[in-house]
Scaffold this motif. Structure first.
Motif, PDB file in Angstrom:
ATOM      1  N   GLU A  21     -17.401   7.424  -7.529  1.00 19.73           N
ATOM      2  CA  GLU A  21     -17.666   6.835  -8.848  1.00 19.73           C
ATOM      3  C   GLU A  21     -17.982   7.908  -9.882  1.00 19.73           C
ATOM      4  O   GLU A  21     -17.615   7.786 -11.050  1.00 19.73           O
ATOM      5  N   ASN A  22     -18.663   8.968  -9.457  1.00 15.41           N
ATOM      6  CA  ASN A  22     -18.980  10.062 -10.381  1.00 15.41           C
ATOM      7  C   ASN A  22     -17.725  10.779 -10.864  1.00 15.41           C
ATOM      8  O   ASN A  22     -17.707  11.362 -11.948  1.00 15.41           O
ATOM      9  N   SER A  23     -16.671  10.725 -10.067  1.00 16.64           N
ATOM     10  CA  SER A  23     -15.425  11.395 -10.422  1.00 16.64           C
ATOM     11  C   SER A  23     -14.458  10.467 -11.151  1.00 16.64           C
ATOM     12  O   SER A  23     -13.777  10.880 -12.089  1.00 16.64           O
ATOM     13  N   CYS A  24     -14.385   9.215 -10.689  1.00 13.22           N
ATOM     14  CA  CYS A  24     -13.440   8.247 -11.281  1.00 13.22           C
ATOM     15  C   CYS A  24     -14.018   6.849 -11.128  1.00 13.22           C
ATOM     16  O   CYS A  24     -13.806   6.198 -10.105  1.00 13.22           O
ATOM     17  N   SER A  25     -14.750   6.428 -12.107  1.00 13.66           N
ATOM     18  CA  SER A  25     -15.506   5.178 -12.045  1.00 13.66           C
ATOM     19  C   SER A  25     -14.605   3.946 -12.079  1.00 13.66           C
ATOM     20  O   SER A  25     -13.651   3.875 -12.858  1.00 13.66           O
ATOM     21  N   GLY A  26     -14.924   2.999 -11.194  1.00 11.92           N
ATOM     22  CA  GLY A  26     -14.258   1.707 -11.218  1.00 11.92           C
ATOM     23  C   GLY A  26     -12.825   1.703 -10.753  1.00 11.92           C
ATOM     24  O   GLY A  26     -12.074   0.777 -11.065  1.00 11.92           O
ATOM     25  N   VAL A  27     -12.435   2.700  -9.989  1.00 12.16           N
ATOM     26  CA  VAL A  27     -11.024   2.855  -9.625  1.00 12.16           C
ATOM     27  C   VAL A  27     -10.768   2.627  -8.135  1.00 12.16           C
ATOM     28  O   VAL A  27      -9.831   1.923  -7.748  1.00 12.16           O
ATOM     29  N   LEU A  84       0.849  -1.187   0.000  1.00 11.70           N
ATOM     30  CA  LEU A  84       0.000   0.000   0.000  1.00 11.70           C
ATOM     31  C   LEU A  84       0.884   1.236   0.000  1.00 11.70           C
ATOM     32  O   LEU A  84       1.998   1.212   0.512  1.00 11.70           O
ATOM     33  N   ASN A  85       0.376   2.331  -0.549  1.00 11.37           N
ATOM     34  CA  ASN A  85       1.106   3.591  -0.484  1.00 11.37           C
ATOM     35  C   ASN A  85       0.145   4.764  -0.566  1.00 11.37           C
ATOM     36  O   ASN A  85      -0.992   4.620  -1.020  1.00 11.37           O
ATOM     37  N   SER A  86       0.590   5.909  -0.113  1.00 10.12           N
ATOM     38  CA  SER A  86      -0.283   7.078   0.007  1.00 10.12           C
ATOM     39  C   SER A  86      -0.583   7.745  -1.326  1.00 10.12           C
ATOM     40  O   SER A  86      -1.474   8.599  -1.409  1.00 10.12           O
ATOM     41  N   THR A  87       0.135   7.380  -2.370  1.00 15.93           N
ATOM     42  CA  THR A  87      -0.071   8.020  -3.677  1.00 15.93           C
ATOM     43  C   THR A  87      -0.694   7.067  -4.697  1.00 15.93           C
ATOM     44  O   THR A  87      -0.604   7.285  -5.902  1.00 15.93           O
ATOM     45  N   PHE A  88      -1.330   6.020  -4.204  1.00 15.37           N
ATOM     46  CA  PHE A  88      -1.835   4.970  -5.092  1.00 15.37           C
ATOM     47  C   PHE A  88      -2.770   5.509  -6.174  1.00 15.37           C
ATOM     48  O   PHE A  88      -2.765   5.030  -7.309  1.00 15.37           O
ATOM     49  N   TYR A  89      -3.594   6.508  -5.834  1.00 17.37           N
ATOM     50  CA  TYR A  89      -4.570   7.037  -6.794  1.00 17.37           C
ATOM     51  C   TYR A  89      -4.147   8.386  -7.386  1.00 17.37           C
ATOM     52  O   TYR A  89      -4.974   9.101  -7.949  1.00 17.37           O
ATOM     53  N   SER A  90      -2.883   8.716  -7.265  1.00 16.29           N
ATOM     54  CA  SER A  90      -2.447  10.060  -7.690  1.00 16.29           C
ATOM     55  C   SER A  90      -2.716  10.319  -9.168  1.00 16.29           C
ATOM     56  O   SER A  90      -2.966  11.468  -9.566  1.00 16.29           O
ATOM     57  N   ASN A  91      -2.699   9.294  -9.986  1.00 13.26           N
ATOM     58  CA  ASN A  91      -2.959   9.455 -11.411  1.00 13.26           C
ATOM     59  C   ASN A  91      -4.388   9.090 -11.803  1.00 13.26           C
ATOM     60  O   ASN A  91      -4.946   9.669 -12.732  1.00 13.26           O
TER      61      ASN A  91
END
Length: 331
Positions: free
Chosen positions: A114-120, A28-35
């Motif tokens: 989900e409205n911002s980034c679906s399925g992530v 795990l890491n704190s920047t996992f969803y940065s992109n």
């Protein structure tokens, strides 16, 4: 109450060592969803903040969901699954039924994400982020939540019945349950400090008021003035579902008063008071440390929340990213 610098340093070194061990073992890491979903933390925080405006209890409820999830087969959002043809929901386990709450807020967070980034973003990560927002929005510390968990496709109702610590258990039993998931005594005391806000139903502690250990007397470790107050809230023949504040001093604020309450024999649950009132227990000196220093409590609480969030996460290709937190995909 002042404690030696050497003891405090030892506690901090132990916490740091456990923190580093857990961090290195979990992917795990704190920047996992940065992109893929860079605004996820602020989205979660916004929904929690809105929920707190109408329900001051929701912060404590959300952190409790994360806690009850992680103690059963790891932090995999299994607690969020409803009953189905193949799933016996953990919501119906003894520690959760008529007790855990906040599921609607989790659904609202999931919808917003989900409205911002679906399925992530996984539901398991949403629980971890919601717990941090609940604490920081209530006056407690903030921290960078480690992310990258995936969601389970199964639940474990039996495991929920046996793995989650109970407010009626003694200190040795609770310590064993923490140890079983890789958490130590400092984690136990620090995470118990989450009872600095929220409520508990009378049925979870009424035995302490009237018939402790079948003695027909109250728990002798309970402050007599506090006992009188609690009996007014929880009459002997009441429904058992009335609510009492876990912290009678600063009800909805995340601070270190929980530990001062224990020193004054004002721990609401048996599992709370035993941290301080069990003769010779290693927990006593940690309670004293956290009572005398809110910064020490906050630092250790953050480390312990990260440790707890690292319990057996599903990562990589394991599990899934649920589109609906209440059910597995395709069901």
């Amino acid at each position: 109450m002042k404690l030696s610098f050497s003891f405090s340093l030892a506690v901090m070194i132990t916490v740091l060592s456990v923190f580093l061990l857990h961090e290195s073992n979990a992917q795990l890491n704190s920047t996992f969803y940065s992109n893929t979903c860079p605004n996820v933390s602020s989205i979660v925080r916004g929904v929690v903040q809105q929920a707190l405006q109408s329900d001051p209890r929701i912060g404590a409820s959300l952190i409790r969901l994360h806690f009850h999830d992680c103690f059963v087969d790891g932090c995999d959002a299994s607690i969020l699954l409803d009953n189905s043809g193949t799933i016996q929901s953990e919501k119906d386990a003894g520690p959760n039924t008529n007790s855990t709450r906040g599921f609607g807020v989790v659904d609202n967070i999931k919808t917003a994400v989900e409205n911002s980034c679906s399925g992530v973003v996984s539901c398991a990560d949403i629980l971890a982020l919601a717990a941090e927002s609940s604490v920081s929005l209530s006056g407690g510390p903030s921290w960078s939540v480690l992310l990258g968990r995936r969601d389970s496709r199964t639940a474990n109702q039996g495991g929920a019945n046996t793995s989650i610590p109970s407010p009626f258990e003694g200190l040795s039993s609770i310590t064993s349950k923490f140890s079983a998931v890789g958490l130590n005594i400092t984690d136990l005391v620090a995470l118990s400090g989450a009872h600095t806000f929220g409520r508990a139903q009378c049925r979870l502690f009424s035995n302490r008021l009237y018939n402790f250990n079948n003695t027909n007397n109250p728990d002798p470790t309970l402050n007599s003035t506090y006992l009188t107050t609690l009996r007014q809230t929880c009459p002997q023949n009441g429904s058992g579902f009335a609510l009492a504040n876990l912290d009678p001093t600063t009800v909805d604020t995340f601070d270190n008063n929980y530990f001062s309450n224990l020193q004054n024999n004002q721990g609401l649950l048996q599992s709370d008071q035993e941290l301080f009132s069990t003769n010779g227990a290693a927990t006593v000196s940690i309670v004293n440390t956290f009572s005398s220093s809110q910064s020490a409590f906050f630092q250790n609480f953050v480390a312990s929340m990260i440790n707890m969030g690292n319990i057996s996460p599903l990562t990589g290709s394991n599990g899934e990213i649920r589109s609906d937190c209440k059910k597995v995909n395709g069901s």
